[in-house]
Motif scaffolding. Structure first.
Motif, PDB file in Angstrom:
ATOM      1  N   SER A   1      11.481  -0.937  -6.901  1.00 44.85           N
ATOM      2  CA  SER A   1      12.071   0.018  -7.840  1.00 44.85           C
ATOM      3  C   SER A   1      12.355   1.330  -7.107  1.00 44.85           C
ATOM      4  N   GLU A   2      13.038   2.232  -7.796  1.00 44.34           N
ATOM      5  CA  GLU A   2      13.304   3.546  -7.203  1.00 44.34           C
ATOM      6  C   GLU A   2      11.995   4.293  -6.956  1.00 44.34           C
ATOM      7  N   LYS A   3      11.063   4.130  -7.883  1.00 43.34           N
ATOM      8  CA  LYS A   3       9.749   4.774  -7.715  1.00 43.34           C
ATOM      9  C   LYS A   3       9.050   4.231  -6.473  1.00 43.34           C
ATOM     10  N   ALA A   4       9.163   2.938  -6.244  1.00 45.33           N
ATOM     11  CA  ALA A   4       8.549   2.321  -5.068  1.00 45.33           C
ATOM     12  C   ALA A   4       9.195   2.828  -3.790  1.00 45.33           C
ATOM     13  N   LYS A   5      10.496   3.001  -3.818  1.00 51.00           N
ATOM     14  CA  LYS A   5      11.211   3.499  -2.637  1.00 51.00           C
ATOM     15  C   LYS A   5      10.755   4.915  -2.284  1.00 51.00           C
TER      16      LYS A   5
ATOM     17  N   ALA B   1       5.186  -1.143  -1.291  1.00 52.03           N
ATOM     18  CA  ALA B   1       4.946  -0.036  -2.221  1.00 52.03           C
ATOM     19  C   ALA B   1       5.104  -0.495  -3.672  1.00 52.03           C
ATOM     20  N   GLU B   2       6.063  -1.383  -3.920  1.00 49.77           N
ATOM     21  CA  GLU B   2       6.263  -1.913  -5.268  1.00 49.77           C
ATOM     22  C   GLU B   2       5.030  -2.679  -5.743  1.00 49.77           C
ATOM     23  N   LEU B   3       4.438  -3.469  -4.856  1.00 56.50           N
ATOM     24  CA  LEU B   3       3.229  -4.205  -5.221  1.00 56.50           C
ATOM     25  C   LEU B   3       2.063  -3.267  -5.499  1.00 56.50           C
ATOM     26  N   ILE B   4       1.973  -2.187  -4.744  1.00 48.03           N
ATOM     27  CA  ILE B   4       0.923  -1.197  -5.003  1.00 48.03           C
ATOM     28  C   ILE B   4       1.076  -0.635  -6.412  1.00 48.03           C
TER      29      ILE B   4
ATOM     30  N   LEU C   1     -12.332   2.676  -5.830  1.00 48.75           N
ATOM     31  CA  LEU C   1     -11.422   3.558  -5.104  1.00 48.75           C
ATOM     32  C   LEU C   1     -11.133   2.882  -3.768  1.00 48.75           C
ATOM     33  N   THR C   2      -9.881   2.470  -3.563  1.00 49.87           N
ATOM     34  CA  THR C   2      -9.566   1.659  -2.384  1.00 49.87           C
ATOM     35  C   THR C   2      -8.159   1.969  -1.899  1.00 49.87           C
ATOM     36  N   ALA C   3      -7.848   1.514  -0.704  1.00 55.32           N
ATOM     37  CA  ALA C   3      -6.514   1.713  -0.142  1.00 55.32           C
ATOM     38  C   ALA C   3      -5.568   0.625  -0.631  1.00 55.32           C
ATOM     39  N   ASN C   4      -4.385   1.040  -1.047  1.00 57.55           N
ATOM     40  CA  ASN C   4      -3.286   0.120  -1.358  1.00 57.55           C
ATOM     41  C   ASN C   4      -3.629  -0.929  -2.420  1.00 57.55           C
ATOM     42  N   ALA C   5      -4.493  -0.543  -3.364  1.00 50.39           N
ATOM     43  CA  ALA C   5      -4.894  -1.429  -4.469  1.00 50.39           C
ATOM     44  C   ALA C   5      -5.463  -2.758  -3.972  1.00 50.39           C
ATOM     45  N   GLY C   6      -6.051  -2.733  -2.755  1.00 47.59           N
ATOM     46  CA  GLY C   6      -6.652  -3.933  -2.200  1.00 47.59           C
ATOM     47  C   GLY C   6      -5.664  -4.889  -1.564  1.00 47.59           C
ATOM     48  N   ILE C   7      -4.376  -4.551  -1.560  1.00 54.21           N
ATOM     49  CA  ILE C   7      -3.354  -5.432  -0.976  1.00 54.21           C
ATOM     50  C   ILE C   7      -3.436  -5.348   0.544  1.00 54.21           C
TER      51      ILE C   7
END
Length: 268
Positions: free
Chosen positions: A61-65, A78-81, A104-110
């Motif tokens: 999405s634009e937000k992800a970009k 970024a979109e997956l995050i 509290l983690t980096a990149n939502a665990g991805i």
């Protein structure tokens, strides 16, 4: 306490993890006993649940970009995050600080480490249900009452490198409340909790490694824990924001900054 690193073949989608565990233990001539703790990395659970995502299948999405540009990430990543995170706070190059399932983690665990090319691995869907089911199946198949611990890589503020993080526990108390107990000088403890599950996760994480070890399981014997029959998720190990020295300070500073910005804005 004794820890045994258990090597396995690559775990695939649809594999029965209890089969994987029991076969790996047999190859190393290790036997389960009552009150053993079986530590398992979250990644092989995600593999069996098919929690792998091909980045080229994701439309950002634009937000992800915008998020990707700000923190030097692939837009698809970024979109997956954005999809996986419960909340996003900020970050640094290549890493976004997120809240995911009370952690509290980096990149939502991805993670794209130890994933096929152009793929990333998401956290397991329901770690609490998984430890419950595995503990019950091991009891049914071996007659042994073992505890189960899911381990992931975590971060500590202002410390370099990863350490072990407990995502879910079945069979022992993950946190011990020492408030009101006495220290060696007879003083009463006011705020001390002991993160037992995270301590065990870190011990296991040391043997599991972070690269090509192929050691996703650690068998822990004679662990100094309080065994029980309960199941715990990361939410049960979470410190409330207002009681957490990091989050409370972080959020208070953030609110102060917003108030100052509003004051400055009103001057113009």
């Amino acid at each position: 306490m004794r820890l045994y690193a258990i090597k396995t073949e690559l775990v695939k989608t649809g594999d029965n993890l209890v089969d994987v565990v029991l076969e790996a233990l047999k190859r190393q001539n290790l036997e389960l006993e009552d009150n053993d703790v079986l530590a398992v990395t979250s990644k092989i659970i995600s593999y069996t649940e098919n929690r792998l995502v091909k980045l080229s299948d994701i439309k950002p999405s634009e937000k992800a970009k915008k998020l990707a540009k700000r923190f030097s990430l692939q837009p698809e990543f970024a979109e997956l995050i954005l999809r996986e995170a419960d909340k996003i706070y900020g970050g640094v190059e290549k890493a976004v600080l997120t809240l995911k399932d009370g952690v509290l983690t980096a990149n939502a665990g991805i993670d794209n480490k130890n994933a096929p090319k152009d793929y990333v691995v998401l956290w397991p869907k329901n770690p609490r249900e998984w430890v419950k089911n595995v503990r019950e199946e091991i009891k049914r198949r071996t007659g042994k009452q073992v505890a189960v611990l899911i381990v992931d890589s975590g971060l500590a503020p202002l410390r370099k490198g990863t350490e072990g993080l407990a995502l879910a526990v079945a069979g022992f108390k993950p946190v011990i409340d020492h408030r009101g107990e006495k220290d060696v000088y007879g003083k009463s403890l006011a705020i001390t909790y002991h993160a037992v599950a995270d301590d065990l996760a870190s011990a296991a994480h040391l043997l599991m490694g972070e690269t090509i070890e192929k050691t996703p399981i650690v068998l822990i014997k004679d662990a100094p824990v309080e065994f029980d029959d309960n199941i715990y998720s990361s939410a049960d190990m979470m410190m409330p924001f207002k009681e957490c020295i990091f989050m409370n300070t972080f959020l208070s500073d953030s609110n102060c900054s917003k108030k100052k910005q509003n004051l400055r804005s009103s001057e113009f």
